[in-house]
Design a protein around this motif. Structure first.
Motif, PDB file in Angstrom:
ATOM      1  N   SER A  59      -5.706   6.327   1.958  1.00  0.00           N
ATOM      2  CA  SER A  59      -5.141   4.980   1.823  1.00  0.00           C
ATOM      3  C   SER A  59      -5.722   4.035   2.855  1.00  0.00           C
ATOM      4  O   SER A  59      -5.957   2.852   2.574  1.00  0.00           O
ATOM      5  CB  SER A  59      -3.620   5.018   1.978  1.00  0.00           C
TER       6      SER A  59
ATOM      7  N   CYS B  61      -3.816  12.061   2.618  1.00  0.00           N
ATOM      8  CA  CYS B  61      -3.500  10.915   1.747  1.00  0.00           C
ATOM      9  C   CYS B  61      -3.432   9.618   2.541  1.00  0.00           C
ATOM     10  O   CYS B  61      -3.871   8.562   2.072  1.00  0.00           O
ATOM     11  CB  CYS B  61      -2.187  11.154   1.019  1.00  0.00           C
ATOM     12  N   GLY B  62      -2.904   9.694   3.757  1.00  0.00           N
ATOM     13  CA  GLY B  62      -2.854   8.517   4.619  1.00  0.00           C
ATOM     14  C   GLY B  62      -4.242   8.026   4.984  1.00  0.00           C
ATOM     15  O   GLY B  62      -4.510   6.822   4.986  1.00  0.00           O
TER      16      GLY B  62
ATOM     17  N   TRP C 159      -0.214  15.020   3.585  1.00  0.00           N
ATOM     18  CA  TRP C 159       0.219  13.657   3.874  1.00  0.00           C
ATOM     19  C   TRP C 159      -0.787  12.925   4.757  1.00  0.00           C
ATOM     20  O   TRP C 159      -1.072  11.744   4.543  1.00  0.00           O
ATOM     21  CB  TRP C 159       1.603  13.636   4.531  1.00  0.00           C
TER      22      TRP C 159
ATOM     23  N   ILE D  90       0.827  -1.209   0.000  1.00  0.00           N
ATOM     24  CA  ILE D  90       0.000   0.000   0.000  1.00  0.00           C
ATOM     25  C   ILE D  90       0.858   1.255   0.000  1.00  0.00           C
ATOM     26  O   ILE D  90       0.634   2.178  -0.774  1.00  0.00           O
ATOM     27  CB  ILE D  90      -0.964  -0.004   1.208  1.00  0.00           C
ATOM     28  N   ILE D  91       1.875   1.299   0.848  1.00  0.00           N
ATOM     29  CA  ILE D  91       2.715   2.501   0.926  1.00  0.00           C
ATOM     30  C   ILE D  91       3.596   2.599  -0.313  1.00  0.00           C
ATOM     31  O   ILE D  91       3.721   3.647  -0.917  1.00  0.00           O
ATOM     32  CB  ILE D  91       3.562   2.489   2.211  1.00  0.00           C
TER      33      ILE D  91
ATOM     34  N   GLY E  20      -8.997   2.782   1.668  1.00  0.00           N
ATOM     35  CA  GLY E  20      -8.783   1.728   0.674  1.00  0.00           C
ATOM     36  C   GLY E  20      -8.389   0.411   1.326  1.00  0.00           C
ATOM     37  O   GLY E  20      -8.852  -0.657   0.921  1.00  0.00           O
ATOM     38  N   ALA E  21      -7.542   0.480   2.353  1.00  0.00           N
ATOM     39  CA  ALA E  21      -7.136  -0.741   3.053  1.00  0.00           C
ATOM     40  C   ALA E  21      -8.321  -1.389   3.751  1.00  0.00           C
ATOM     41  O   ALA E  21      -8.466  -2.617   3.741  1.00  0.00           O
ATOM     42  CB  ALA E  21      -6.031  -0.419   4.061  1.00  0.00           C
TER      43      ALA E  21
END
Length: 195
Positions: A82, A78-79, A75, A49-50, A85-86
């Motif tokens: 993500s 965006c984290g 940041w 992912i990262i 999404g995870a």
């Protein structure tokens, strides 16, 4: 008739060998034996992912955000994106338990043709582009200390990146994964934990 009996014998021999190794059950279902620990699985997902984004983008984010505070907000946003999404992938993985990840999810939701298209795009476009970007980032970071007073030569970066993704290296890594999954899992775990 004799040909069919030979094929049945061959299939039964293969299934009995798979049963002995723990890859098949008595119902003649073949499956992958889980060999990845929880920690290895988490580091694999985190690494996937990262990816190389935090190593490529910090200067660009800081340059376009205007200040350190606003770049940190970008940041964090965006984290969080993500993370959503995870969570979606975690939920899909618990609902659709078939092997195949994106292919299985798309096939289940939209049919086998769309699943195939997704897999085809993954194999022909997404994975090669991702490998190229990661190899270029790796090459930049390896060569940067060798050229402290000037920019590293572009041809050297490209050549080192090409060496990283050459067919020989890829073939060796694929053989490593095929024959000893625990070694490749260990490499993935250690490289992600080092970050």
């Amino acid at each position: 008739m004799a040909h069919s009996a030979v094929n049945d014998d061959i299939q039964e021999n293969i299934l009995s060998s798979l049963r002995e190794d723990g890859f098949a059950d008595d119902d003649k279902k073949v499956y992958l034996k889980p060999k990845i620990s929880m920690f290895s699985g988490v580091t694999f997902i985190v690494g996937s992912i990262i990816g190389s984004g935090p190593f490529v983008a910090p200067t660009g984010v800081l340059k376009h955000a205007g200040s350190v505070g606003s770049s940190l907000v970008v940041w964090v946003a965006c984290g969080l994106f993500s993370l959503c999404g995870a969570y979606c992938y975690a939920e899909l993985g618990t609902i659709i338990t078939k092997s195949g990840a994106d292919y299985a999810y798309m096939s289940e939701a939209f049919g086998p043709f769309i699943g195939f298209l997704r897999l085809w795009v993954e194999v022909t476009i997404i994975r090669p582009a991702t490998q190229a970007i990661m190899a270029l980032v790796f090459a930049n970071y390896v060569l940067e200390p060798l050229f402290p007073d000037c920019k590293e030569p572009e041809l050297g970066v490209v050549f080192l990146a090409m060496c990283c993704i050459s067919k020989n290296d890829e073939f060796v890594l694929q053989l490593l994964v095929f024959f000893k999954r625990s070694i490749s899992t260990s490499i993935q775990t250690k490289s992600t934990a080092a970050i």
